[in-house]
Design a protein around this motif. Structure first.
Motif, PDB file in Angstrom:
ATOM      1  N   GLU A  78       0.649  -1.137   0.031  1.00  0.00           N
ATOM      2  CA  GLU A  78       0.223   0.027  -0.174  1.00  0.00           C
ATOM      3  C   GLU A  78       0.822   1.404  -0.064  1.00  0.00           C
ATOM      4  N   GLN A  79       1.819   1.270   0.750  1.00  0.00           N
ATOM      5  CA  GLN A  79       2.817   2.439   0.830  1.00  0.00           C
ATOM      6  C   GLN A  79       3.659   2.615  -0.488  1.00  0.00           C
ATOM      7  N   ALA A  80       3.927   1.597  -0.995  1.00  0.00           N
ATOM      8  CA  ALA A  80       4.637   1.623  -2.584  1.00  0.00           C
ATOM      9  C   ALA A  80       3.864   2.207  -3.525  1.00  0.00           C
ATOM     10  N   PHE A  81       2.460   1.712  -3.521  1.00  0.00           N
ATOM     11  CA  PHE A  81       1.389   1.945  -4.288  1.00  0.00           C
ATOM     12  C   PHE A  81       1.271   3.592  -4.224  1.00  0.00           C
ATOM     13  N   SER A  82       1.115   4.046  -3.157  1.00  0.00           N
ATOM     14  CA  SER A  82       1.142   5.784  -3.023  1.00  0.00           C
ATOM     15  C   SER A  82       2.246   6.272  -3.408  1.00  0.00           C
ATOM     16  N   MET A  96       5.134   5.572  -5.035  1.00  0.00           N
ATOM     17  CA  MET A  96       5.362   5.216  -6.319  1.00  0.00           C
ATOM     18  C   MET A  96       4.459   5.465  -7.474  1.00  0.00           C
ATOM     19  N   ASN A  97       3.282   5.818  -7.043  1.00  0.00           N
ATOM     20  CA  ASN A  97       2.114   6.432  -7.959  1.00  0.00           C
ATOM     21  C   ASN A  97       1.870   5.066  -9.042  1.00  0.00           C
ATOM     22  N   LEU A  98       1.636   4.121  -8.426  1.00  0.00           N
ATOM     23  CA  LEU A  98       1.514   2.744  -9.326  1.00  0.00           C
ATOM     24  C   LEU A  98       0.305   2.820  -9.975  1.00  0.00           C
ATOM     25  N   SER A  99       0.122   2.377 -11.187  1.00  0.00           N
ATOM     26  CA  SER A  99      -1.023   2.092 -11.888  1.00  0.00           C
ATOM     27  C   SER A  99      -1.624   0.697 -11.492  1.00  0.00           C
ATOM     28  N   ALA A 100      -2.788   0.311 -12.121  1.00  0.00           N
ATOM     29  CA  ALA A 100      -3.149  -0.818 -11.756  1.00  0.00           C
ATOM     30  C   ALA A 100      -2.231  -2.212 -12.293  1.00  0.00           C
ATOM     31  N   ARG A 101      -1.556  -1.947 -13.524  1.00  0.00           N
ATOM     32  CA  ARG A 101      -0.684  -2.949 -14.058  1.00  0.00           C
ATOM     33  C   ARG A 101       0.569  -2.756 -13.379  1.00  0.00           C
ATOM     34  N   GLY A 102       1.118  -1.674 -12.612  1.00  0.00           N
ATOM     35  CA  GLY A 102       2.227  -1.744 -11.958  1.00  0.00           C
ATOM     36  C   GLY A 102       2.064  -2.625 -10.683  1.00  0.00           C
ATOM     37  N   GLU A 156      11.185  -6.711  -1.772  1.00  0.00           N
ATOM     38  CA  GLU A 156      12.169  -6.938  -2.992  1.00  0.00           C
ATOM     39  C   GLU A 156      11.885  -6.676  -4.227  1.00  0.00           C
ATOM     40  N   ALA A 157      10.410  -7.048  -4.472  1.00  0.00           N
ATOM     41  CA  ALA A 157       9.727  -6.810  -5.777  1.00  0.00           C
ATOM     42  C   ALA A 157       9.730  -5.355  -5.962  1.00  0.00           C
ATOM     43  N   VAL A 158       9.421  -4.727  -5.068  1.00  0.00           N
ATOM     44  CA  VAL A 158       9.339  -3.056  -4.993  1.00  0.00           C
ATOM     45  C   VAL A 158      10.579  -2.589  -5.344  1.00  0.00           C
ATOM     46  N   HIS A 159      11.433  -3.386  -4.749  1.00  0.00           N
ATOM     47  CA  HIS A 159      13.000  -2.776  -5.413  1.00  0.00           C
ATOM     48  C   HIS A 159      13.269  -2.890  -6.393  1.00  0.00           C
ATOM     49  N   PHE A 160      12.994  -4.148  -7.265  1.00  0.00           N
ATOM     50  CA  PHE A 160      13.105  -4.666  -8.579  1.00  0.00           C
ATOM     51  C   PHE A 160      12.132  -3.569  -9.538  1.00  0.00           C
ATOM     52  N   ARG A 161      11.440  -2.767  -8.983  1.00  0.00           N
ATOM     53  CA  ARG A 161      10.435  -2.176  -9.734  1.00  0.00           C
ATOM     54  C   ARG A 161      10.935  -0.597  -9.485  1.00  0.00           C
ATOM     55  N   ASN A 162      12.162  -0.172  -9.842  1.00  0.00           N
ATOM     56  CA  ASN A 162      13.082   0.840  -9.846  1.00  0.00           C
ATOM     57  C   ASN A 162      12.125   1.967 -10.457  1.00  0.00           C
ATOM     58  N   ASN A 163      11.717   3.125  -9.769  1.00  0.00           N
ATOM     59  CA  ASN A 163      11.180   4.426 -10.428  1.00  0.00           C
ATOM     60  C   ASN A 163      12.318   5.206 -11.048  1.00  0.00           C
ATOM     61  N   MET A 164      12.044   5.037 -12.416  1.00  0.00           N
ATOM     62  CA  MET A 164      13.219   5.793 -13.093  1.00  0.00           C
ATOM     63  C   MET A 164      13.155   7.262 -13.181  1.00  0.00           C
ATOM     64  N   GLN A 165      12.165   7.841 -12.130  1.00  0.00           N
ATOM     65  CA  GLN A 165      12.167   9.296 -12.108  1.00  0.00           C
ATOM     66  C   GLN A 165      13.209   9.495 -11.029  1.00  0.00           C
TER      67      GLN A 165
END
Length: 173
Positions: free
Chosen positions: A122-126, A128-134, A161-170
């Motif tokens: 939930e924290q990562a979703f907020s 990282m501003n994730l989409s449903a796909r993300g 670990e999964a969040v870490h691998f989804r590096n925000n390119m910004q």
């Protein structure tokens, strides 16, 4: 099968135009605006379809000549084969065979999480501003990490670990 076409893309991308952002041997010469402009050239929807981002640092000479044995390919292969068997057993009733092919409805049933894991997601979703796909892609990667550990439930470690691998390119490295 999920509705989205599946393919594997291996690509390399520098973190900045000069290629030295995050390098421990050479300083980056790019300005913040250069880096932002460079990263904006990559489409957000394309980035959203990439499951894993990994920053790979330049190796030192000592790392290249290191003779300390690491985990063998055979052992890694065995772990991967076991994880694939776990996935097959869990997903074959849907006529899919690996976590990458799960749709949202499969993810809901296959990705049970601890309360702590849900909080981290939930924290990562907020943040990282994730989409449903993300969101779905993080869960697929976390499920695979858990399968490699032979864990039935996703824990804080799997999600982190999964969040870490989804590096925000910004963000900078």
């Amino acid at each position: 099968m999920s509705d989205e076409p599946q393919f594997h893309l291996g690509c390399s991308l520098h973190a900045c135009p000069c290629g030295f952002l995050g390098d421990h041997q050479q300083d980056c010469t790019c300005s913040t605006s250069d880096i932002k402009r460079y990263r904006k050239r990559i489409s957000g929807p394309l980035l959203d379809r990439i499951d894993i981002y990994v920053h790979v640092s330049r190796l030192d000479y000592s790392e290249m000549t290191n003779t300390i044995p690491s985990e063998s390919s055979a052992i890694i292969s065995q772990r991967v084969a076991m994880a694939r068997e776990i996935q097959y057993a869990r997903l074959s009733k849907y006529n899919i065979f690996c976590n990458a092919h799960m749709g949202h409805k499969h993810i809901k049933s296959a990705c049970r999480m601890t309360n702590g894991a849900q909080t981290i997601l939930e924290q990562a979703f907020s943040k990282m501003n994730l989409s449903a796909r993300g969101y779905d892609r993080i869960l697929k990667v976390a499920r695979t990490i858990a399968d490699l550990a032979q864990a039935e439930e996703l824990t804080e470690l799997h999600i982190a670990e999964a969040v870490h691998f989804r590096n925000n390119m910004q963000e900078n490295y």
